[in-house]
Write a protein that holds these residues in place. Sequence first.
Motif, short mmCIF file in Angstrom:
data_model
loop_
_atom_site.label_atom_id
_atom_site.label_comp_id
_atom_site.label_asym_id
_atom_site.label_seq_id
_atom_site.Cartn_x
_atom_site.Cartn_y
_atom_site.Cartn_z
N SER A 1 0.84 -1.20 0.00
CA SER A 1 0.00 0.00 0.00
C SER A 1 0.88 1.25 0.00
CB SER A 1 -0.91 0.03 1.24
OG SER A 1 -1.60 1.26 1.32
N ASP A 2 0.57 2.17 -0.89
CA ASP A 2 1.33 3.41 -0.93
C ASP A 2 0.64 4.54 -0.16
OD1 ASP A 2 -0.78 3.94 -2.60
OD2 ASP A 2 0.42 4.41 -4.38
N LYS A 3 -0.41 4.20 0.57
CA LYS A 3 -1.10 5.20 1.38
C LYS A 3 -0.27 5.52 2.62
CE LYS A 3 -5.80 3.76 0.12
NZ LYS A 3 -7.09 3.24 0.66
N GLY A 4 -0.20 6.79 2.96
CA GLY A 4 0.56 7.21 4.14
C GLY A 4 -0.29 7.23 5.39
N PRO A 5 0.32 7.55 6.55
CA PRO A 5 -0.42 7.69 7.80
C PRO A 5 -1.48 8.79 7.71
CG PRO A 5 1.94 7.48 8.22
CD PRO A 5 1.78 7.67 6.73
N VAL A 6 -2.53 8.65 8.52
CA VAL A 6 -3.67 9.57 8.51
C VAL A 6 -3.72 10.32 9.84
CG1 VAL A 6 -6.18 9.74 8.32
CG2 VAL A 6 -4.95 8.00 6.99
N PHE A 7 -3.75 11.64 9.78
CA PHE A 7 -3.79 12.46 10.99
C PHE A 7 -5.17 12.42 11.62
CE2 PHE A 7 -4.10 16.98 12.70
CZ PHE A 7 -3.47 16.67 13.90
N SER A 8 -5.21 12.29 12.93
CA SER A 8 -6.48 12.14 13.65
C SER A 8 -7.11 13.45 14.07
CB SER A 8 -6.25 11.30 14.92
OG SER A 8 -5.46 12.04 15.85
N GLY A 9 -6.35 14.56 13.97
CA GLY A 9 -6.86 15.82 14.50
C GLY A 9 -6.61 15.96 15.98
N GLU A 10 -5.66 15.20 16.53
CA GLU A 10 -5.36 15.24 17.96
C GLU A 10 -3.86 15.28 18.21
OE1 GLU A 10 -8.79 12.65 20.14
OE2 GLU A 10 -7.41 11.53 18.88
N HIS A 11 -3.50 15.81 19.36
CA HIS A 11 -2.15 15.71 19.89
C HIS A 11 -2.19 14.88 21.18
CE1 HIS A 11 -0.19 19.53 17.92
NE2 HIS A 11 -0.60 18.64 17.03
N ALA A 12 -1.11 14.17 21.45
CA ALA A 12 -0.98 13.42 22.70
C ALA A 12 0.24 13.95 23.46
CB ALA A 12 -0.81 11.93 22.42
N TYR A 13 0.04 14.20 24.75
CA TYR A 13 1.11 14.62 25.65
C TYR A 13 1.27 13.52 26.69
CZ TYR A 13 -0.61 19.12 23.81
OH TYR A 13 -1.04 20.14 23.00
N ARG A 14 2.47 12.95 26.79
CA ARG A 14 2.65 11.80 27.68
C ARG A 14 3.85 12.00 28.58
NH1 ARG A 14 1.46 7.33 22.94
NH2 ARG A 14 -0.80 7.33 23.19
N ALA A 15 3.66 11.67 29.84
CA ALA A 15 4.74 11.78 30.81
C ALA A 15 4.56 10.72 31.89
CB ALA A 15 4.76 13.17 31.44
N VAL A 16 5.63 10.38 32.54
CA VAL A 16 5.59 9.49 33.70
C VAL A 16 5.99 10.31 34.92
CG1 VAL A 16 6.54 7.44 34.79
CG2 VAL A 16 6.10 7.45 32.33
N ILE A 17 5.12 10.32 35.93
CA ILE A 17 5.38 11.10 37.13
C ILE A 17 5.38 10.18 38.35
CG2 ILE A 17 4.31 13.14 36.13
CD1 ILE A 17 1.84 12.57 37.91
N SER A 18 5.88 10.68 39.46
CA SER A 18 5.85 9.93 40.70
C SER A 18 4.42 9.85 41.24
CB SER A 18 6.76 10.61 41.73
OG SER A 18 6.55 10.08 43.03
#
Length: 371
Positions: free
Chosen positions: A171-188
């Motif tokens: 398939s020559d189709k590329g990734p599709v943008f969802s209209g979202e951003h994700a912010y990820r962190a690990v905290i205590s």
Amino acid sequence: MQTSELKNLKIAIVGAGYGGAAAAKALSLLGADVDVYEQATQIREVGAGIGLRPSTMNRFREWGIFDAIAKVSSPSEYFEILTATGDPIMKEAWPASGEQTHTHLIHRGDFIEALLGVLPEGMVHLGHKLESIQDDGDRSVLTFANGKTIEADLVVGADGIKSVVRHQLFSDKGPVFSGEHAYRAVISVDDAHGMVTDDNLRMYIGRGTKIYLLPLRHRGQVSFDITALCPDSTWNPQNTKEDMLATVEGFDERLVSITRDLDMKTVNIRAVYDIDPVDTWHSDSVVLVGDAAHSMLHHQGQGANSAIEDAGALADALRDADSLKEALAQYQATRKPETDKLQAISRQGWSAEEIDDVFPGQKPAAAAPKE
């Protein structure tokens, strides 16, 4: 396939992520000659926590690696969805699979380290970036950027959402943008303002934003994930603390405080992408697994689990079928209907319209459309 055929089967796996490492374990247990080729020069898994479903843990038990995964994870009994201010919407036990009733919560880095740790020494070859694949029917040839060329009876494309194997052959189709951003962190856990007291996953939802609190109490930590609507499709966007705080406005003040206290150097920020369903996953000597075959949005937490299930189904098909060609067809017939469904469900995961249905008046003023 006959045991003698499997032992003479030379398999090259492209990619040492979840799908590639799991496939390497499952296929090597059949007696096949397996090598894994990874473009990175060192394995470093970024991100935060994920949940390994009961059916996934069953596969690990089948492969004899359950304990290796269990010792770096925490068993969870249920997941809960709440409003932005903490009012309950839904609370459900994780879907059981036979005697296995717990989902295990694990850090992505610990997970890939545990998977790679159960592979024989020398099976994984780092610094091999795939440039091209030539499908010759009964065999395929891989050419890497370092000049190395490999021939194999079976190539397993486990090279992720930007898969070279998929792009060149299927398939020559590329990734599709969802209209979202994700912010990820690990905290205590100590920095979670008392919001994490057990080992159960919670999602808070409101105004187009979802906040996930995934306990990693065996580490003394919590995976903190904000997913918010945003029209910027830049793969690795440069968002600020103020941008993040704007997405959590109106949420429980403790969640706002967690966001305010984050060290931005520790936050992984990315635009959220998936791919459209791929019609064909295999030829006679090449097959796709994991994100290369069916990358999906993270709303249902099924990406890593689906990759593990792919690896198990591929091994099952090779063991049970009469030929490699039949095995690959059987594998796709088994897995594709399931992943097509999961991709669709993940795209539906709490869209603006669904938010408005559940919480009238909280629909965002301008939700970003999917491309």
